[in-house]
Design a protein around this motif. Structure first.
Motif, PDB file in Angstrom:
ATOM      1  N   ASP A 122       2.549 -17.276 155.775  1.00 49.02           N
ATOM      2  CA  ASP A 122       2.674 -16.279 156.845  1.00 49.02           C
ATOM      3  C   ASP A 122       4.139 -15.953 157.097  1.00 49.02           C
ATOM      4  OD1 ASP A 122      -0.141 -16.061 157.567  1.00 49.02           O
ATOM      5  OD2 ASP A 122       0.056 -18.067 158.412  1.00 49.02           O
ATOM      6  N   ARG A 123       4.971 -16.988 157.115  1.00 50.73           N
ATOM      7  CA  ARG A 123       6.405 -16.775 157.343  1.00 50.73           C
ATOM      8  C   ARG A 123       7.034 -16.025 156.172  1.00 50.73           C
ATOM      9  NH1 ARG A 123       7.259 -16.966 162.678  1.00 50.73           N
ATOM     10  NH2 ARG A 123       6.689 -18.982 163.600  1.00 50.73           N
ATOM     11  N   GLN A 124       6.580 -16.291 154.971  1.00 50.15           N
ATOM     12  CA  GLN A 124       7.106 -15.567 153.815  1.00 50.15           C
ATOM     13  C   GLN A 124       6.767 -14.082 153.911  1.00 50.15           C
ATOM     14  OE1 GLN A 124       5.239 -17.879 150.720  1.00 50.15           O
ATOM     15  NE2 GLN A 124       7.032 -19.190 150.432  1.00 50.15           N
ATOM     16  N   MET A 125       5.542 -13.762 154.311  1.00 48.70           N
ATOM     17  CA  MET A 125       5.166 -12.363 154.501  1.00 48.70           C
ATOM     18  C   MET A 125       5.967 -11.729 155.629  1.00 48.70           C
ATOM     19  SD  MET A 125       3.520  -9.631 153.746  1.00 48.70           S
ATOM     20  CE  MET A 125       2.296 -10.144 152.517  1.00 48.70           C
ATOM     21  N   GLU A 126       6.176 -12.475 156.697  1.00 52.42           N
ATOM     22  CA  GLU A 126       6.965 -11.984 157.825  1.00 52.42           C
ATOM     23  C   GLU A 126       8.372 -11.604 157.366  1.00 52.42           C
ATOM     24  OE1 GLU A 126       7.631 -13.585 162.327  1.00 52.42           O
ATOM     25  OE2 GLU A 126       8.178 -14.969 160.724  1.00 52.42           O
ATOM     26  N   GLU A 127       9.000 -12.464 156.568  1.00 56.40           N
ATOM     27  CA  GLU A 127      10.347 -12.189 156.071  1.00 56.40           C
ATOM     28  C   GLU A 127      10.358 -10.995 155.116  1.00 56.40           C
ATOM     29  OE1 GLU A 127      11.886 -15.724 154.320  1.00 56.40           O
ATOM     30  OE2 GLU A 127      11.777 -16.899 156.178  1.00 56.40           O
ATOM     31  N   TYR A 128       9.335 -10.900 154.282  1.00 56.89           N
ATOM     32  CA  TYR A 128       9.239  -9.793 153.328  1.00 56.89           C
ATOM     33  C   TYR A 128       9.155  -8.459 154.072  1.00 56.89           C
ATOM     34  CZ  TYR A 128       7.246  -6.793 149.695  1.00 56.89           C
ATOM     35  OH  TYR A 128       7.003  -5.759 148.823  1.00 56.89           O
ATOM     36  N   LEU A 129       8.303  -8.373 155.081  1.00 60.23           N
ATOM     37  CA  LEU A 129       8.134  -7.139 155.842  1.00 60.23           C
ATOM     38  C   LEU A 129       9.391  -6.814 156.647  1.00 60.23           C
ATOM     39  CD1 LEU A 129       4.474  -7.702 157.083  1.00 60.23           C
ATOM     40  CD2 LEU A 129       5.231  -6.153 155.259  1.00 60.23           C
ATOM     41  N   ALA A 130      10.069  -7.847 157.147  1.00 57.85           N
ATOM     42  CA  ALA A 130      11.318  -7.622 157.882  1.00 57.85           C
ATOM     43  C   ALA A 130      12.374  -7.006 156.968  1.00 57.85           C
ATOM     44  CB  ALA A 130      11.834  -8.939 158.466  1.00 57.85           C
ATOM     45  N   LEU A 132      11.870  -5.037 154.561  1.00 55.66           N
ATOM     46  CA  LEU A 132      11.516  -3.636 154.338  1.00 55.66           C
ATOM     47  C   LEU A 132      11.548  -2.817 155.626  1.00 55.66           C
ATOM     48  CD1 LEU A 132       8.515  -4.082 151.870  1.00 55.66           C
ATOM     49  CD2 LEU A 132      10.875  -3.487 151.316  1.00 55.66           C
ATOM     50  N   GLN A 133      11.827  -3.470 156.748  1.00 57.03           N
ATOM     51  CA  GLN A 133      11.911  -2.822 158.064  1.00 57.03           C
ATOM     52  C   GLN A 133      10.606  -2.117 158.432  1.00 57.03           C
ATOM     53  OE1 GLN A 133      15.468  -0.388 157.804  1.00 57.03           O
ATOM     54  NE2 GLN A 133      16.779  -2.121 158.263  1.00 57.03           N
ATOM     55  N   ILE A 134       9.489  -2.771 158.125  1.00 55.86           N
ATOM     56  CA  ILE A 134       8.185  -2.227 158.476  1.00 55.86           C
ATOM     57  C   ILE A 134       7.747  -2.809 159.813  1.00 55.86           C
ATOM     58  CG2 ILE A 134       5.749  -2.080 157.805  1.00 55.86           C
ATOM     59  CD1 ILE A 134       6.621  -2.307 154.903  1.00 55.86           C
ATOM     60  N   PRO A 135       7.356  -1.985 160.788  1.00 55.62           N
ATOM     61  CA  PRO A 135       6.874  -2.507 162.072  1.00 55.62           C
ATOM     62  C   PRO A 135       5.624  -3.369 161.876  1.00 55.62           C
ATOM     63  CG  PRO A 135       7.338  -0.159 162.226  1.00 55.62           C
ATOM     64  CD  PRO A 135       7.397  -0.515 160.773  1.00 55.62           C
ATOM     65  N   VAL A 136       5.524  -4.435 162.682  1.00 53.15           N
ATOM     66  CA  VAL A 136       4.429  -5.391 162.552  1.00 53.15           C
ATOM     67  C   VAL A 136       3.773  -5.619 163.903  1.00 53.15           C
ATOM     68  CG1 VAL A 136       3.847  -7.799 162.034  1.00 53.15           C
ATOM     69  CG2 VAL A 136       5.451  -6.567 160.575  1.00 53.15           C
ATOM     70  N   GLY A 137       2.442  -5.672 163.895  1.00 56.91           N
ATOM     71  CA  GLY A 137       1.683  -6.129 165.046  1.00 56.91           C
ATOM     72  C   GLY A 137       0.982  -7.425 164.671  1.00 56.91           C
ATOM     73  N   VAL A 138       1.128  -8.460 165.469  1.00 54.87           N
ATOM     74  CA  VAL A 138       0.510  -9.754 165.171  1.00 54.87           C
ATOM     75  C   VAL A 138      -0.862  -9.827 165.836  1.00 54.87           C
ATOM     76  CG1 VAL A 138       0.670 -12.254 165.515  1.00 54.87           C
ATOM     77  CG2 VAL A 138       2.693 -10.942 164.824  1.00 54.87           C
ATOM     78  N   VAL A 139      -1.865 -10.204 165.037  1.00 54.09           N
ATOM     79  CA  VAL A 139      -3.232 -10.335 165.529  1.00 54.09           C
ATOM     80  C   VAL A 139      -3.699 -11.759 165.239  1.00 54.09           C
ATOM     81  CG1 VAL A 139      -5.597  -9.496 165.412  1.00 54.09           C
ATOM     82  CG2 VAL A 139      -3.687  -7.908 165.056  1.00 54.09           C
ATOM     83  N   PHE A 140      -3.903 -12.542 166.288  1.00 55.92           N
ATOM     84  CA  PHE A 140      -4.436 -13.893 166.125  1.00 55.92           C
ATOM     85  C   PHE A 140      -5.960 -13.811 166.072  1.00 55.92           C
ATOM     86  CE2 PHE A 140      -0.286 -14.953 168.071  1.00 55.92           C
ATOM     87  CZ  PHE A 140       0.175 -15.876 167.122  1.00 55.92           C
ATOM     88  N   THR A 141      -6.543 -14.269 164.978  1.00 57.62           N
ATOM     89  CA  THR A 141      -7.983 -14.168 164.761  1.00 57.62           C
ATOM     90  C   THR A 141      -8.693 -15.484 165.098  1.00 57.62           C
ATOM     91  OG1 THR A 141      -7.796 -14.856 162.442  1.00 57.62           O
ATOM     92  CG2 THR A 141      -7.615 -12.493 162.916  1.00 57.62           C
ATOM     93  N   LYS A 142     -10.011 -15.408 165.089  1.00 62.34           N
ATOM     94  CA  LYS A 142     -10.885 -16.573 165.295  1.00 62.34           C
ATOM     95  C   LYS A 142     -10.646 -17.223 166.663  1.00 62.34           C
ATOM     96  CE  LYS A 142     -11.348 -17.160 160.349  1.00 62.34           C
ATOM     97  NZ  LYS A 142     -11.562 -18.047 159.191  1.00 62.34           N
ATOM     98  N   ARG A 164       7.952 -12.153 164.560  1.00 63.90           N
ATOM     99  CA  ARG A 164       8.331 -10.745 164.583  1.00 63.90           C
ATOM    100  C   ARG A 164       7.123  -9.910 164.976  1.00 63.90           C
ATOM    101  NH1 ARG A 164       8.626  -6.788 160.358  1.00 63.90           N
ATOM    102  NH2 ARG A 164      10.179  -5.185 160.812  1.00 63.90           N
ATOM    103  N   CYS A 165       7.281  -9.061 166.009  1.00 59.50           N
ATOM    104  CA  CYS A 165       6.124  -8.354 166.535  1.00 59.50           C
ATOM    105  C   CYS A 165       6.571  -7.088 167.259  1.00 59.50           C
ATOM    106  CB  CYS A 165       5.358  -9.283 167.479  1.00 59.50           C
ATOM    107  SG  CYS A 165       3.756  -8.700 167.990  1.00 59.50           S
ATOM    108  N   SER A 166       6.138  -5.927 166.750  1.00 61.32           N
ATOM    109  CA  SER A 166       6.439  -4.648 167.399  1.00 61.32           C
ATOM    110  C   SER A 166       5.405  -4.307 168.457  1.00 61.32           C
ATOM    111  CB  SER A 166       6.498  -3.522 166.357  1.00 61.32           C
ATOM    112  OG  SER A 166       7.504  -3.758 165.408  1.00 61.32           O
ATOM    113  N   ILE A 167       4.151  -4.681 168.224  1.00 63.21           N
ATOM    114  CA  ILE A 167       3.100  -4.546 169.235  1.00 63.21           C
ATOM    115  C   ILE A 167       2.274  -5.831 169.244  1.00 63.21           C
ATOM    116  CG2 ILE A 167       2.976  -2.042 169.000  1.00 63.21           C
ATOM    117  CD1 ILE A 167       0.278  -2.451 167.550  1.00 63.21           C
ATOM    118  N   GLY A 168       1.693  -6.114 170.409  1.00 66.53           N
ATOM    119  CA  GLY A 168       0.913  -7.352 170.530  1.00 66.53           C
ATOM    120  C   GLY A 168       1.779  -8.467 171.106  1.00 66.53           C
ATOM    121  N   PRO A 169       1.382  -9.723 170.876  1.00 62.10           N
ATOM    122  CA  PRO A 169       0.285 -10.155 170.006  1.00 62.10           C
ATOM    123  C   PRO A 169      -1.085  -9.913 170.648  1.00 62.10           C
ATOM    124  CG  PRO A 169       1.208 -12.049 171.119  1.00 62.10           C
ATOM    125  CD  PRO A 169       2.071 -10.873 171.497  1.00 62.10           C
ATOM    126  N   PHE A 170      -2.080  -9.774 169.781  1.00 59.37           N
ATOM    127  CA  PHE A 170      -3.454  -9.597 170.206  1.00 59.37           C
ATOM    128  C   PHE A 170      -4.258 -10.834 169.809  1.00 59.37           C
ATOM    129  CE2 PHE A 170      -1.738  -5.379 169.218  1.00 59.37           C
ATOM    130  CZ  PHE A 170      -1.951  -4.717 170.425  1.00 59.37           C
TER     131      PHE A 170
END
Length: 201
Positions: A122-130, A132-142, A164-170
């Motif tokens: 999850d942290r690796q994906m977070e760093e990858y998206l950061a 690329l400067q892509i906005p992220v919304g975090v959604v906690f499931t289950k 990193r979270c532009s909207i949420g967390p949900f």
């Protein structure tokens, strides 16, 4: 808030990515985090195939959503997914790299299992998206897997760790439908007010 949707494409290569003019919201997460279940719960239709077997989703699936406003919801294969052949993994990597580096993606919804929080991939994906400067919304499931008395302390711990979270967390449950209204309302509001076109890299 009633949404309807239809599958418009399944892409295994970048040249299969469908052309359109709507904002794209991409769902990413570990295998078995509940992406397909959440898509079905949000739409109220059995659009995405649900399986207990990790790595069931192999293509990039595009769903056109008739919401307010309309958008395209994109379902990616789970990271950390089940073993694949070397050739298949390389094709998938090249597709995802090219897709994320295009200007198509308006927002990524990063799904995280509420029971476990952010793990290494999850942290690796977070760093990858950061990067690329892509906005992220975090959604906690289950959410339904965590008792009500533990939810606040769990969320407080994750917030303290930071993410990193532009909207949420949900916080959502596809089983009980908890939090789905907040997620859909937040996403609609962001698409109306916060979506900014991104330059392709």
């Amino acid at each position: 808030m009633l949404w309807r949707a239809q599958l418009i494409a399944c892409a295994y290569r970048y040249d299969q990515v469908p052309p359109h003019h709507l904002p794209e919201v991409v769902m990413v997460g570990r295998s078995n985090v509940g992406k397909s279940s959440l898509i079905n719960a949000m739409i109220g239709q059995r659009l995405a195939k649900v399986s207990k077997t990790p790595g069931k989703t192999r293509s990039v699936n595009f769903f056109e959503v008739q919401g307010d406003p309309p958008f395209v919801l994109v379902d990616l294969p789970g990271y950390g997914f089940a073993a694949r052949s070397g050739g298949e993994l390389e094709l998938w990597r090249r597709l995802i790299e090219r897709y994320f580096r295009s200007s198509r993606v308006s927002l990524v919804l990063q799904l995280v299992d509420f029971r476990h929080g952010f793990l290494k991939n999850d942290r690796q994906m977070e760093e990858y998206l950061a990067g690329l400067q892509i906005p992220v919304g975090v959604v906690f499931t289950k959410l339904d897997k965590v008792s009500g008395s533990r939810r606040k302390s769990a969320l407080d711990a994750y917030v303290k760790e930071g993410f990193r979270c532009s909207i949420g967390p949900f916080l959502v449950s596809s089983e009980t439908k908890e939090g789905l209204g907040d997620l859909k309302s937040g996403l609609s509001l962001w698409l109306k007010e916060g979506s900014v076109p991104r330059e392709g890299l």
